[in-house]
Design an enzyme around this catalytic site. Structure first.
Site, PDB file in Angstrom:
ATOM      1  N   GLY A  90     -28.783  21.070  11.809  1.00 50.72           N
ATOM      2  CA  GLY A  90     -27.485  21.700  12.059  1.00 50.72           C
ATOM      3  C   GLY A  90     -27.216  22.675  10.935  1.00 50.72           C
ATOM      4  O   GLY A  90     -28.105  23.418  10.522  1.00 50.72           O
ATOM      5  N   SER A 123     -35.163  20.238  10.330  1.00 52.88           N
ATOM      6  CA  SER A 123     -34.391  21.448  10.036  1.00 52.88           C
ATOM      7  C   SER A 123     -33.526  21.226   8.792  1.00 52.88           C
ATOM      8  O   SER A 123     -34.055  21.086   7.698  1.00 52.88           O
ATOM      9  CB  SER A 123     -33.575  21.856  11.262  1.00 52.88           C
ATOM     10  OG  SER A 123     -33.054  23.151  11.119  1.00 52.88           O
ATOM     11  N   ALA A 124     -32.206  21.178   8.921  1.00 53.47           N
ATOM     12  CA  ALA A 124     -31.352  20.943   7.754  1.00 53.47           C
ATOM     13  C   ALA A 124     -31.713  19.649   7.050  1.00 53.47           C
ATOM     14  O   ALA A 124     -31.626  19.555   5.820  1.00 53.47           O
ATOM     15  CB  ALA A 124     -29.888  20.922   8.176  1.00 53.47           C
ATOM     16  N   HIS A 160     -38.233  26.569  10.478  1.00 59.81           N
ATOM     17  CA  HIS A 160     -38.188  27.611  11.519  1.00 59.81           C
ATOM     18  C   HIS A 160     -38.819  28.916  11.025  1.00 59.81           C
ATOM     19  O   HIS A 160     -38.406  30.006  11.452  1.00 59.81           O
ATOM     20  CB  HIS A 160     -36.747  27.916  11.974  1.00 59.81           C
ATOM     21  CG  HIS A 160     -35.928  26.732  12.373  1.00 59.81           C
ATOM     22  ND1 HIS A 160     -35.878  26.264  13.661  1.00 59.81           N
ATOM     23  CD2 HIS A 160     -35.103  25.936  11.658  1.00 59.81           C
ATOM     24  CE1 HIS A 160     -35.059  25.223  13.718  1.00 59.81           C
ATOM     25  NE2 HIS A 160     -34.584  25.006  12.511  1.00 59.81           N
ATOM     26  N   GLU A 195     -42.215  26.564  13.472  1.00 60.78           N
ATOM     27  CA  GLU A 195     -41.712  25.646  14.494  1.00 60.78           C
ATOM     28  C   GLU A 195     -42.863  24.908  15.169  1.00 60.78           C
ATOM     29  O   GLU A 195     -43.968  25.435  15.314  1.00 60.78           O
ATOM     30  CB  GLU A 195     -40.870  26.403  15.513  1.00 60.78           C
ATOM     31  CG  GLU A 195     -39.573  26.925  14.915  1.00 60.78           C
ATOM     32  CD  GLU A 195     -38.554  27.314  15.963  1.00 60.78           C
ATOM     33  OE1 GLU A 195     -38.948  27.592  17.109  1.00 60.78           O
ATOM     34  OE2 GLU A 195     -37.353  27.333  15.630  1.00 60.78           O
TER      35      GLU A 195
END
Length: 236
Positions: A90, A123-124, A160, A195
């Site tokens: 997020g 991700s985060a 990413h 990714e």
């Protein structure tokens, strides 16, 4: 120390957490984990309850229950009792600020580094394993107390990671942004994690999982493409 650091939750055209689910299942099964503590604080435009439910639906496919730290009056104590810690993606700034406000940094570091509690992030959540959050791609929608992250690993991750420079786009590429970071932080390496890929850390061993290479950036040298078959232990 056991870490599974995933670039992204969802590949284009796939369901949520579809591509990494087998790796997550295998990683947790190695320690016999049946219940994880989820950190949903990167969610901004949807509720923590909804985030927990979304992750729980996927984890249920491999028999793991998802608890969430937001349901506790004492989140730090929940971390101390956790079998495994999972930090979702997020907004990284929102995630860092809320974790700092809740006093979760030291309990998570103690759990992972001293007690060997498995850590999964995407991700985060992968950004949070680094020394700082300074190589996130996210907009600083809130101001954390500092840019420091959990410092579980000694290098930065750019999740990413993209090589592309779209036609007609006059702004900086991802590589140019990373070069700016390196110019200001010369001693730190940055792993451009594309990714569909992830890093699995087991003590002093690092494995790149996925079909694409990792792009490693160091100040003053040309970026290096590392393959899943390469020895990545030097990253640590």
């Amino acid at each position: 120390m056991r870490l599974l650091l995933i670039s992204n939750s969802t590949n284009a055209g796939e369901a949520y957490l579809e591509y990494p689910k087998r790796q997550i299942a295998d990683f947790l099964a190695a320690d016999g984990v049946k219940r994880v503590l989820f950190v949903p604080y990167a969610a901004v435009t949807f509720s923590y309850d909804d985030y927990q439910a979304k992750v729980a639906a996927r984890f249920a496919e491999f028999g793991v229950e998802v608890d969430s730290v937001h349901r506790y009056d004492n989140p730090a104590e929940a971390v101390r009792r956790a079998e495994a810690i999972v930090v979702g993606g997020g907004n990284t700034f929102h995630l860092a600020k809320t974790m700092q406000d809740q006093g979760l940094y030291e309990p998570i570091r103690e759990a992972v580094l001293a007690r060997g509690v498995p850590y999964v992030g995407w991700s985060a959540g992968s950004n949070m394993s680094c020394p700082t959050i300074c190589t996130t791609n996210d907009m600083p929608i809130v101001e954390p107390l500092s840019f420091k992250a959990l410092n579980l690993i000694s290098f930065q991750i750019n999740p990413h990671y993209l090589d592309a420079h779209p036609d007609g786009h006059a702004g900086e590429t991802r590589e140019m942004r990373i070069e700016e970071f390196l110019a200001a932080n010369k001693g730190i390496r940055v792993a451009g994690l594309r990714e569909g890929c992830m890093l699995r850390v087991e003590g002093d061993r690092v494995a790149l999982i996925g079909s694409r290479p990792l792009r490693l950036f160091r100040y003053g040298t040309e970026p290096q493409e590392l393959q899943p078959t390469d020895n990545l232990a030097g990253l640590l």
